[in-house]
Design a protein around this motif. Structure first.
Motif, PDB file in Angstrom:
ATOM      1  N   THR A  46      64.546  36.248  30.447  1.00  0.00           N
ATOM      2  CA  THR A  46      64.829  34.806  30.481  1.00  0.00           C
ATOM      3  C   THR A  46      66.000  34.514  31.411  1.00  0.00           C
ATOM      4  O   THR A  46      65.934  33.595  32.235  1.00  0.00           O
ATOM      5  CB  THR A  46      65.120  34.280  29.063  1.00  0.00           C
ATOM      6  N   ARG A  47      67.058  35.289  31.300  1.00  0.00           N
ATOM      7  CA  ARG A  47      68.223  35.088  32.175  1.00  0.00           C
ATOM      8  C   ARG A  47      67.862  35.307  33.643  1.00  0.00           C
ATOM      9  O   ARG A  47      68.301  34.571  34.518  1.00  0.00           O
ATOM     10  CB  ARG A  47      69.361  36.018  31.766  1.00  0.00           C
ATOM     11  N   MET A  48      67.062  36.332  33.901  1.00  0.00           N
ATOM     12  CA  MET A  48      66.666  36.631  35.266  1.00  0.00           C
ATOM     13  C   MET A  48      65.835  35.481  35.837  1.00  0.00           C
ATOM     14  O   MET A  48      66.061  35.050  36.973  1.00  0.00           O
ATOM     15  CB  MET A  48      65.866  37.942  35.291  1.00  0.00           C
ATOM     16  N   GLU A  49      64.910  34.953  35.046  1.00  0.00           N
ATOM     17  CA  GLU A  49      64.090  33.824  35.498  1.00  0.00           C
ATOM     18  C   GLU A  49      64.955  32.583  35.712  1.00  0.00           C
ATOM     19  O   GLU A  49      64.754  31.848  36.688  1.00  0.00           O
ATOM     20  CB  GLU A  49      62.978  33.527  34.482  1.00  0.00           C
ATOM     21  N   GLN A  50      65.909  32.350  34.831  1.00  0.00           N
ATOM     22  CA  GLN A  50      66.795  31.192  34.981  1.00  0.00           C
ATOM     23  C   GLN A  50      67.632  31.295  36.255  1.00  0.00           C
ATOM     24  O   GLN A  50      67.803  30.313  36.984  1.00  0.00           O
ATOM     25  CB  GLN A  50      67.701  31.047  33.759  1.00  0.00           C
ATOM     26  N   GLU A  51      68.167  32.471  36.511  1.00  0.00           N
ATOM     27  CA  GLU A  51      68.981  32.667  37.713  1.00  0.00           C
ATOM     28  C   GLU A  51      68.155  32.468  38.983  1.00  0.00           C
ATOM     29  O   GLU A  51      68.645  31.941  39.978  1.00  0.00           O
ATOM     30  CB  GLU A  51      69.615  34.059  37.712  1.00  0.00           C
ATOM     31  N   ALA A  52      66.909  32.903  38.937  1.00  0.00           N
ATOM     32  CA  ALA A  52      66.036  32.784  40.106  1.00  0.00           C
ATOM     33  C   ALA A  52      65.355  31.418  40.185  1.00  0.00           C
ATOM     34  O   ALA A  52      64.721  31.104  41.191  1.00  0.00           O
ATOM     35  CB  ALA A  52      64.980  33.875  40.084  1.00  0.00           C
ATOM     36  N   LYS A  53      65.476  30.664  39.091  1.00  0.00           N
ATOM     37  CA  LYS A  53      64.798  29.360  39.001  1.00  0.00           C
ATOM     38  C   LYS A  53      63.300  29.522  39.259  1.00  0.00           C
ATOM     39  O   LYS A  53      62.689  28.767  40.030  1.00  0.00           O
ATOM     40  CB  LYS A  53      65.424  28.353  39.949  1.00  0.00           C
ATOM     41  N   ALA A  54      62.721  30.551  38.630  1.00  0.00           N
ATOM     42  CA  ALA A  54      61.298  30.843  38.785  1.00  0.00           C
ATOM     43  C   ALA A  54      60.764  31.411  37.478  1.00  0.00           C
ATOM     44  O   ALA A  54      61.501  32.028  36.707  1.00  0.00           O
ATOM     45  CB  ALA A  54      61.093  31.858  39.905  1.00  0.00           C
ATOM     46  N   SER A  55      59.478  31.210  37.247  1.00  0.00           N
ATOM     47  CA  SER A  55      58.828  31.767  36.061  1.00  0.00           C
ATOM     48  C   SER A  55      57.915  32.902  36.503  1.00  0.00           C
ATOM     49  O   SER A  55      56.995  32.691  37.299  1.00  0.00           O
ATOM     50  CB  SER A  55      58.013  30.675  35.351  1.00  0.00           C
ATOM     51  N   TRP A  56      58.173  34.083  36.010  1.00  0.00           N
ATOM     52  CA  TRP A  56      57.414  35.256  36.421  1.00  0.00           C
ATOM     53  C   TRP A  56      56.401  35.712  35.381  1.00  0.00           C
ATOM     54  O   TRP A  56      55.567  36.547  35.675  1.00  0.00           O
ATOM     55  CB  TRP A  56      58.365  36.398  36.755  1.00  0.00           C
ATOM     56  N   LEU A  57      56.540  35.189  34.154  1.00  0.00           N
ATOM     57  CA  LEU A  57      55.643  35.621  33.075  1.00  0.00           C
ATOM     58  C   LEU A  57      55.029  34.428  32.361  1.00  0.00           C
ATOM     59  O   LEU A  57      55.705  33.427  32.123  1.00  0.00           O
ATOM     60  CB  LEU A  57      56.412  36.471  32.050  1.00  0.00           C
ATOM     61  N   LEU A  58      53.755  34.569  32.011  1.00  0.00           N
ATOM     62  CA  LEU A  58      53.079  33.606  31.146  1.00  0.00           C
ATOM     63  C   LEU A  58      53.126  34.185  29.743  1.00  0.00           C
ATOM     64  O   LEU A  58      52.605  35.271  29.494  1.00  0.00           O
ATOM     65  CB  LEU A  58      51.622  33.413  31.589  1.00  0.00           C
TER      66      LEU A  58
END
Length: 141
Positions: A46-58
């Motif tokens: 979740t933190r990694m996605e937030q930092e990247a401002k991207a969603s990598w998992l459904l």
């Protein structure tokens, strides 16, 4: 395997968490593989996605799958994680062989009779080592 190095930039622990989730298709299985609680895996991603401002998992109730962006990211980060693991494996294997100098000071009779054959065998088994035997007693040493 989780790495314990913290640096500015990409967090290898988070990359390892993400790769494990994609490979196992489960937060719980990824956590089990990594030896950490599933809540930690979830938080790291979740933190990694937030930092990247991207969603990598459904995320679904009982499953997780990568988005198209996540699949591309997985190919890249999985390569990085595997390279890091390989580097650490090679480092740990390189220290499996003894190196350095074996030094011993012993009385002449004992050294010739007992240690010479042992040190000779040791040198054959450990070619990266050297041996230095001093034979003598008392003040002669």
């Amino acid at each position: 395997m989780l790495l314990t190095c913290r640096t500015k930039g990409p967090d290898l622990n988070r990359l390892a968490c993400f790769a494990a989730v994609v490979e196992t298709v489960s937060f719980a299985h990824a956590a089990e593989r990594l030896g950490i609680p599933s809540a930690v895996v979830s938080l790291q991603i979740t933190r990694m996605e937030q930092e990247a401002k991207a969603s990598w998992l459904l995320r679904a109730t009982r499953s997780v799958s990568p988005t198209e962006l996540g699949r591309d990211f997985f190919r890249r980060c999985n390569h990085i994680v595997k390279e890091a693991e390989d580097a650490f494996d090679r480092l740990s294997h390189s220290t499996d062989r003894p190196t350095g100098t074996l030094r011993a000071t012993v009385p002449p009779d004992y050294g010739v009779a007992m240690l010479t054959p042992v040190v000779t065998a040791f040198r054959r088994a450990s070619p990266s080592c050297s041996a230095m035997l001093k034979l003598g007693t008392g003040s002669a040493i």
